[in-house]
Design an enzyme around this catalytic site. Sequence first.
Site, PDB file in Angstrom:
ATOM      1  N   HIS A 160      25.595  82.978   3.362  1.00  0.00           N
ATOM      2  CA  HIS A 160      25.803  84.249   4.282  1.00  0.00           C
ATOM      3  C   HIS A 160      26.662  85.368   3.481  1.00  0.00           C
ATOM      4  O   HIS A 160      27.372  86.086   4.054  1.00  0.00           O
ATOM      5  CB  HIS A 160      26.467  84.020   5.663  1.00  0.00           C
ATOM      6  CG  HIS A 160      25.969  82.956   6.236  1.00  0.00           C
ATOM      7  ND1 HIS A 160      24.824  82.862   7.294  1.00  0.00           N
ATOM      8  CD2 HIS A 160      26.597  81.544   6.407  1.00  0.00           C
ATOM      9  CE1 HIS A 160      24.796  81.616   7.611  1.00  0.00           C
ATOM     10  NE2 HIS A 160      25.795  80.804   7.120  1.00  0.00           N
ATOM     11  N   SER A 281      23.296 107.131 -17.083  1.00  0.00           N
ATOM     12  CA  SER A 281      23.179 108.074 -15.996  1.00  0.00           C
ATOM     13  C   SER A 281      22.869 109.544 -16.726  1.00  0.00           C
ATOM     14  O   SER A 281      23.635 109.705 -17.632  1.00  0.00           O
ATOM     15  CB  SER A 281      23.824 108.102 -14.825  1.00  0.00           C
ATOM     16  OG  SER A 281      23.952 109.208 -14.174  1.00  0.00           O
ATOM     17  N   LYS A 287      28.694 105.824 -16.057  1.00  0.00           N
ATOM     18  CA  LYS A 287      27.754 104.695 -15.638  1.00  0.00           C
ATOM     19  C   LYS A 287      26.875 104.024 -16.485  1.00  0.00           C
ATOM     20  O   LYS A 287      26.516 104.096 -17.727  1.00  0.00           O
ATOM     21  CB  LYS A 287      26.546 105.351 -14.491  1.00  0.00           C
ATOM     22  CG  LYS A 287      27.377 105.770 -13.289  1.00  0.00           C
ATOM     23  CD  LYS A 287      26.486 105.924 -12.236  1.00  0.00           C
ATOM     24  CE  LYS A 287      25.896 104.648 -11.707  1.00  0.00           C
ATOM     25  NZ  LYS A 287      24.849 104.784 -10.789  1.00  0.00           N
ATOM     26  N   GLU A 294      16.776  95.786 -11.736  1.00  0.00           N
ATOM     27  CA  GLU A 294      16.225  96.535 -10.579  1.00  0.00           C
ATOM     28  C   GLU A 294      15.020  96.750 -10.929  1.00  0.00           C
ATOM     29  O   GLU A 294      14.003  96.472  -9.933  1.00  0.00           O
ATOM     30  CB  GLU A 294      17.037  97.851 -10.346  1.00  0.00           C
ATOM     31  CG  GLU A 294      18.615  97.722 -10.182  1.00  0.00           C
ATOM     32  CD  GLU A 294      19.211  98.935 -10.262  1.00  0.00           C
ATOM     33  OE1 GLU A 294      19.856  99.219  -9.485  1.00  0.00           O
ATOM     34  OE2 GLU A 294      18.772  99.790 -11.355  1.00  0.00           O
TER      35      GLU A 294
END
Length: 484
Positions: A160, A281, A287, A294
């Site tokens: 969980h 980025s 970043k 992804e």
Amino acid sequence: MIPLQQALWSGRFTAGMDDSTLAFTSSLDVDSHLAFYDVMGSLAHVRMLKHQGIIPAEDADSITAGLKVILKEIQEDRFELDYSQEDIHTNVEFTLTSRIGPAGGKLHTGRSRNDQVATDFRMYLRDSTLDAAESVDKLMMSLVKVAEDNGDTVMPGFTHMQHAQPVSLAQHMLAHAFKFSRDADRFMDAFERMDKCPLGAAALAGTTYPIDRHMTSQALGFREPTENSMDTVSDRDFVTELAYCAAQTAVHLSSLCEELVLWSSQEFGFIEMADKYTTGSSIMPQKKNPDIAELVRGKTGAVVGALMTMITMTKGLPLTYNRDLQEDKRPVMESMSTIIACCDIMSKVISTSKFNDDRMMEVTSRGQINATDLADYLVTKGVPFREAHGIVGAAVRASIDTGKNLEDMTLDELKVFDSRIEEDVYDILPVRRCMERRSSYGGTSPSSTDIQISKAIEQIMMRDETIRQEKLLIENCWKDLEQN
Ligand code: ARG
């Protein structure tokens, strides 16, 4: 308007095909990828026609010679497609006949595009299935390598998304590895089932010519011919099955990628991906984005979609061939190449990522992740598990209130919860010990993960040997058809 004389079946018609009809019905964009297999299928077919005396030897020889020229052009990427022909089969036959004359018209004796396309597509998918299994294995191996180096790296195991019990990084990586092992197995199982040759099923009912289907099947490297001609030209479950294999692999990939994305966040800080497999980025200089993971996660959509496409497209089709079936190629070809590309790049991402052991340890030590171990400890002192669960629950509550971990409490502090707790509790409370002591078969202890690593490597090696043999068999068939 396409002039009537350009069609291979002009007899029945009085007018040529409208451009829009051709554009709508053409499958050339997609089935041009089958060109190599189409010619191989024809080489095997004409060899059989000659052997069986179905067409004259000299015609067979000139067809064979013409096909070999076309084959060379395809291999060198200079075979010119004629877009007035609706698919790759008519393209090859049309080009052949325009070059060698009427003998070319004998190639299509005893077969149909219905068995032809099924044969071509099986040959194409046979190759991509072996490639997919190989790529999945490569990814699996990169996970196993991380496991080999991290049998004693402690990290939190989650259920969980909550800290559950301490595990090793090896155990976590192997969990993904065995999922991929089943994926690779599934590809190989699908391979087994599709390894039968449709050629000779003809349009739907077989043929009156004395063809030898065993001969063509063998020449094309199939295990045996398919059993029933009507099943053969209407069957696309070999395609759907692969679509499922790919979809399941994509789902596994996406769950691995989801974790890698989380793990590379500041909040987790478990891994740092190599610069060459991350992106920056355009606006935020600090970043380093896990875009590959992804994208792989994102590509799952199309791969799962292909499964939906296949299953829906084949539902309720009457026997036998219907043109609907032409829509089977693009989705599954794309699924297979997506899976191969995703596994290839993810194996690089995994093998170049740095895993931050200190951070994982720090996070594991926070909180009460060793609570189960304390309960199990009480059980060894004769406390029924249910009662132990309650006692430890109270200890955990106190630990949260005081901000003091269970292993940092003094013996007196622990004895408040149960007098049966003794000094030896400090042997089971450290999180590393919690991980090490779970030595049941398949558990997270280093001795258990060592066994898993051997099993995983054995599975990869056995599969890779099968893949190597299958590829060799196919390769030899191509050589034989090219040279003889
Ligand atoms: N392009 C067709 C396909 O992919 C080839 C078979 C055509 N057969 C036919 N009867 N029209 O299915």
